[in-house]
Write a protein that holds these residues in place. Structure first.
Motif, PDB file in Angstrom:
ATOM      1  N   LEU A   1     -11.252   0.804   0.443  1.00 40.70           N
ATOM      2  CA  LEU A   1      -9.871   1.244   0.625  1.00 40.70           C
ATOM      3  C   LEU A   1      -9.085   0.249   1.473  1.00 40.70           C
ATOM      4  CD1 LEU A   1      -7.613   3.378   0.473  1.00 40.70           C
ATOM      5  CD2 LEU A   1      -8.649   4.475   2.478  1.00 40.70           C
ATOM      6  N   GLY A   2      -9.650  -0.143   2.607  1.00 39.68           N
ATOM      7  CA  GLY A   2      -8.960  -1.062   3.499  1.00 39.68           C
ATOM      8  C   GLY A   2      -8.705  -2.417   2.876  1.00 39.68           C
ATOM      9  N   THR A   3      -9.673  -2.918   2.109  1.00 40.75           N
ATOM     10  CA  THR A   3      -9.535  -4.237   1.485  1.00 40.75           C
ATOM     11  C   THR A   3      -8.482  -4.234   0.390  1.00 40.75           C
ATOM     12  OG1 THR A   3     -11.860  -4.716   1.960  1.00 40.75           O
ATOM     13  CG2 THR A   3     -10.774  -6.083   0.313  1.00 40.75           C
ATOM     14  N   VAL A   4      -8.482  -3.216  -0.445  1.00 44.02           N
ATOM     15  CA  VAL A   4      -7.502  -3.133  -1.534  1.00 44.02           C
ATOM     16  C   VAL A   4      -6.083  -3.103  -0.979  1.00 44.02           C
ATOM     17  CG1 VAL A   4      -6.611  -1.662  -3.378  1.00 44.02           C
ATOM     18  CG2 VAL A   4      -9.071  -2.080  -3.196  1.00 44.02           C
ATOM     19  N   VAL A   5      -5.851  -2.270   0.034  1.00 40.92           N
ATOM     20  CA  VAL A   5      -4.516  -2.176   0.628  1.00 40.92           C
ATOM     21  C   VAL A   5      -4.130  -3.503   1.291  1.00 40.92           C
ATOM     22  CG1 VAL A   5      -3.107  -1.004   2.369  1.00 40.92           C
ATOM     23  CG2 VAL A   5      -4.698   0.304   0.955  1.00 40.92           C
ATOM     24  N   SER A   6      -5.075  -4.153   1.961  1.00 45.22           N
ATOM     25  CA  SER A   6      -4.795  -5.419   2.634  1.00 45.22           C
ATOM     26  C   SER A   6      -4.386  -6.498   1.645  1.00 45.22           C
ATOM     27  CB  SER A   6      -6.031  -5.871   3.419  1.00 45.22           C
ATOM     28  OG  SER A   6      -6.370  -4.948   4.435  1.00 45.22           O
ATOM     29  N   VAL A   7      -5.103  -6.599   0.542  1.00 44.32           N
ATOM     30  CA  VAL A   7      -4.792  -7.621  -0.455  1.00 44.32           C
ATOM     31  C   VAL A   7      -3.441  -7.340  -1.118  1.00 44.32           C
ATOM     32  CG1 VAL A   7      -5.524  -8.635  -2.651  1.00 44.32           C
ATOM     33  CG2 VAL A   7      -7.212  -8.187  -0.859  1.00 44.32           C
ATOM     34  N   ILE A   8      -3.158  -6.071  -1.393  1.00 46.06           N
ATOM     35  CA  ILE A   8      -1.868  -5.723  -1.999  1.00 46.06           C
ATOM     36  C   ILE A   8      -0.716  -6.141  -1.082  1.00 46.06           C
ATOM     37  CG2 ILE A   8      -0.377  -3.790  -2.645  1.00 46.06           C
ATOM     38  CD1 ILE A   8      -2.866  -2.376  -3.713  1.00 46.06           C
ATOM     39  N   LEU A   9      -0.836  -5.865   0.217  1.00 41.95           N
ATOM     40  CA  LEU A   9       0.208  -6.247   1.163  1.00 41.95           C
ATOM     41  C   LEU A   9       0.328  -7.762   1.283  1.00 41.95           C
ATOM     42  CD1 LEU A   9      -0.287  -3.632   4.030  1.00 41.95           C
ATOM     43  CD2 LEU A   9       1.572  -3.749   2.368  1.00 41.95           C
ATOM     44  N   LEU A  10      -0.805  -8.455   1.209  1.00 46.60           N
ATOM     45  CA  LEU A  10      -0.770  -9.916   1.285  1.00 46.60           C
ATOM     46  C   LEU A  10      -0.043 -10.501   0.081  1.00 46.60           C
ATOM     47  CD1 LEU A  10      -1.864 -12.388   2.925  1.00 46.60           C
ATOM     48  CD2 LEU A  10      -3.746 -12.458   1.279  1.00 46.60           C
ATOM     49  N   VAL A  11      -0.323  -9.984  -1.105  1.00 43.75           N
ATOM     50  CA  VAL A  11       0.352 -10.458  -2.314  1.00 43.75           C
ATOM     51  C   VAL A  11       1.850 -10.176  -2.240  1.00 43.75           C
ATOM     52  CG1 VAL A  11       0.542 -10.121  -4.804  1.00 43.75           C
ATOM     53  CG2 VAL A  11      -1.711 -10.234  -3.738  1.00 43.75           C
ATOM     54  N   HIS A  12       2.197  -9.033  -1.670  1.00 41.72           N
ATOM     55  CA  HIS A  12       3.617  -8.688  -1.542  1.00 41.72           C
ATOM     56  C   HIS A  12       4.321  -9.590  -0.528  1.00 41.72           C
ATOM     57  CE1 HIS A  12       7.209  -6.181  -1.483  1.00 41.72           C
ATOM     58  NE2 HIS A  12       7.140  -6.148  -0.161  1.00 41.72           N
ATOM     59  N   ARG A  13       3.594  -9.988   0.541  1.00 47.74           N
ATOM     60  CA  ARG A  13       4.202 -10.774   1.627  1.00 47.74           C
ATOM     61  C   ARG A  13       4.318 -12.253   1.276  1.00 47.74           C
ATOM     62  NH1 ARG A  13       6.257 -13.616   4.629  1.00 47.74           N
ATOM     63  NH2 ARG A  13       6.431 -13.562   6.911  1.00 47.74           N
ATOM     64  N   PHE A  14       3.338 -12.800   0.563  1.00 48.21           N
ATOM     65  CA  PHE A  14       3.316 -14.234   0.270  1.00 48.21           C
ATOM     66  C   PHE A  14       3.247 -14.470  -1.236  1.00 48.21           C
ATOM     67  CE2 PHE A  14       1.022 -13.701   4.335  1.00 48.21           C
ATOM     68  CZ  PHE A  14       1.888 -14.392   5.163  1.00 48.21           C
ATOM     69  N   ARG A  15       3.673 -15.637  -1.630  1.00 47.95           N
ATOM     70  CA  ARG A  15       3.469 -16.084  -3.000  1.00 47.95           C
ATOM     71  C   ARG A  15       2.122 -16.798  -3.060  1.00 47.95           C
ATOM     72  NH1 ARG A  15       9.201 -18.555  -5.286  1.00 47.95           N
ATOM     73  NH2 ARG A  15      10.399 -16.595  -5.165  1.00 47.95           N
ATOM     74  N   LEU A  16       1.168 -16.137  -3.673  1.00 45.71           N
ATOM     75  CA  LEU A  16      -0.178 -16.691  -3.726  1.00 45.71           C
ATOM     76  C   LEU A  16      -0.328 -17.549  -4.978  1.00 45.71           C
ATOM     77  CD1 LEU A  16      -2.330 -13.645  -2.551  1.00 45.71           C
ATOM     78  CD2 LEU A  16      -1.185 -15.403  -1.193  1.00 45.71           C
TER      79      LEU A  16
END
Length: 447
Positions: free
Chosen positions: A216-231
């Protein structure tokens, strides 16, 4: 030197009384830079997040230990410790490398984050398959294969989440780090409480709960990272990351050895009951490591950026940072040692009473660890990571050799003494490297 991030950090440290007047001109336009109050809020957020996360983690482990007893808890702890010894093969120190590299080149944090996550995913898949193949051949009494398998997936996901958190730390979005840390550990706490309420005594159920919370924690973290930065996956960035993280990988590998090998060795050589006695003391000691570790996570990107822009400023505040950490270590170590037996009795209960003696000894590590972490932050920011690796290699090798020499003769107390000796080696080595770094930096300034 017009970097707003560095100006705000300089202002903040100036208000704390570190290093005299700001090394550069400071402006306070709210749309262009962080204020010193915002910088303080970020640091407090990271400290709070780490404290809350580690506090929740400690509570969870106490609940599990009280529910399943010393022997089963020894299996649970030994499995985590053994798997943790091998995580460096895919984590590569990417979390710490991202703090360093992101602090020096924040404009490309999206590229560095993408490369770090890609490496952790690819290498982690290979690592998972390898450990799953080895698990059935381990000592099944202390290290049941199911616990090992569940622990591998859980730790892999937790490492991926930590990498995403480093990207947010670099950008001083520690409010998100606070949220994500709380979400992950809070989820594990909720699951553990449900299992304990159902009188579940199977350690595999609690390990599965840890896996679910990590997912749960990892999925939410990655989603927020993708939203914050252009990967974007750039092969050049991937290669640069792989090459740059190698010293950090070696550093993490050695720190894992001298930080976790003791419990794994006890579990394998002395059995699950001895591991169940040693693990609570180690858990409580590690819970206080969060304070210097959180400070490290804040100051490394600050000092790394500062070293690029103003080396004199970095040198000036380094000694004061180290002195402050010496004081912090004394307070934490002496306080934990004084309360050691009482804490074990209250938190774990009568069956874990021998852990009080172990905790009283391990508490002294905090006196050594706090200044060591401050020295490490300065050396990393100054580009002396390879020098740290040499010191850590000596400490790790010494730790393993001495542990195998004393584990059968002196038991858990002997292993705890070796842990203390290892941290003394680390402190002396880091202090020597820091003095050499200061001399070289002084020469560069004169030239």
């Amino acid at each position: 030197m017009k970097d707003p991030f560095f100006r705000s950090m300089t202002t903040f440290l100036y208000h704390l009384g570190w290093g005299g007047a700001p090394a550069i001109e400071v402006t306070t336009h709210p749309t262009r830079e962080f204020s010193s109050q915002q910088a303080l809020a970020n640091i407090l957020a990271l400290l709070s997040g780490s404290a809350l996360s580690q506090g929740l983690s400690a509570v969870v482990l106490i609940i599990i230990a009280r529910q399943i007893g010393p022997e089963a808890y020894g299996q649970y702890s030994a499995s985590i410790a053994l798997v943790g010894l091998t995580t460096v093969f895919f984590s590569l120190g990417l979390e710490n490398w991202l703090l360093y590299q992101g602090g020096r080149d924040r404009e490309r944090i999206g590229d560095w984050s993408t490369a770090a996550l890609s490496l952790a995913t690819m290498l982690g898949t290979v690592w998972l398959i390898g450990l799953w193949g080895i698990a059935p051949y381990l000592n099944q009494s202390s290290l049941p294969w199911l616990l090992v398998v569940l622990a591998t997936v859980s730790l892999w996901l937790e490492e991926v989440a930590s990498i995403t958190w480093s990207a947010f730390k670099v950008c001083l979005r520690n409010d998100l780090v606070l949220l994500l840390m709380t979400l992950s550990q809070g989820g594990f706490l909720g699951i553990s409480l449900i299992l304990a309420a159902g009188h579940i005594q199977n350690p595999g159920s609690y390990m599965g709960g840890r896996l679910l919370a990590a997912c749960l924690g990892t999925v939410v973290s990655v989603i927020l990272l993708v939203h914050r930065f252009r990967l974007h996956l750039r092969w050049q960035a991937l290669w640069t990351t792989l090459r740059g993280t190698l010293p950090f990988a070696a550093s993490i590998g050695f720190s894992i050895i001298y930080g976790r090998a003791d419990l794994a060795i006890i579990g394998h050589e002395l059995g699950k009951e001895a591991a169940g006695i040693y693990a609570p003391a180690l858990t409580l000691t590690n819970a206080l490591f969060l304070i210097p570790a959180a400070i490290y996570g804040v100051v490394v990107p600050i000092l790394s950026r500062g070293y690029v822009l103003d080396r004199v400023w970095v040198r000036r505040i380094s000694t004061r940072l180290i002195l402050a950490m010496i004081l912090l270590g004394a307070v934490l170590g002496l306080g934990l040692g004084w309360l050691s037996h009482l804490l074990v009795e209250i938190l774990y209960g009568a069956p874990f009473q021998p852990s009080g003696d172990v905790l009283a000894l391990l508490s002294r590590i905090l006196i050594l660890r706090c200044p060591t972490i401050a020295l490490a932050a300065v050396l990393v920011a100054g580009g002396w990571q390879m020098h740290r690796v040499k010191i850590q290699a000596i400490a790790a090798i010494t730790n393993v050799i001495l542990n195998f020499l004393v584990v059968h003769q002196l038991g858990v107390m002997g292993v705890a003494t070796v842990y203390l000796l290892t941290d003394a080696i680390l402190l002396l080595g880091h202090m020597g490297a820091f003095l050499l770094w200061m001399v070289q930096e002084h020469k560069k300034t004169i030239l």
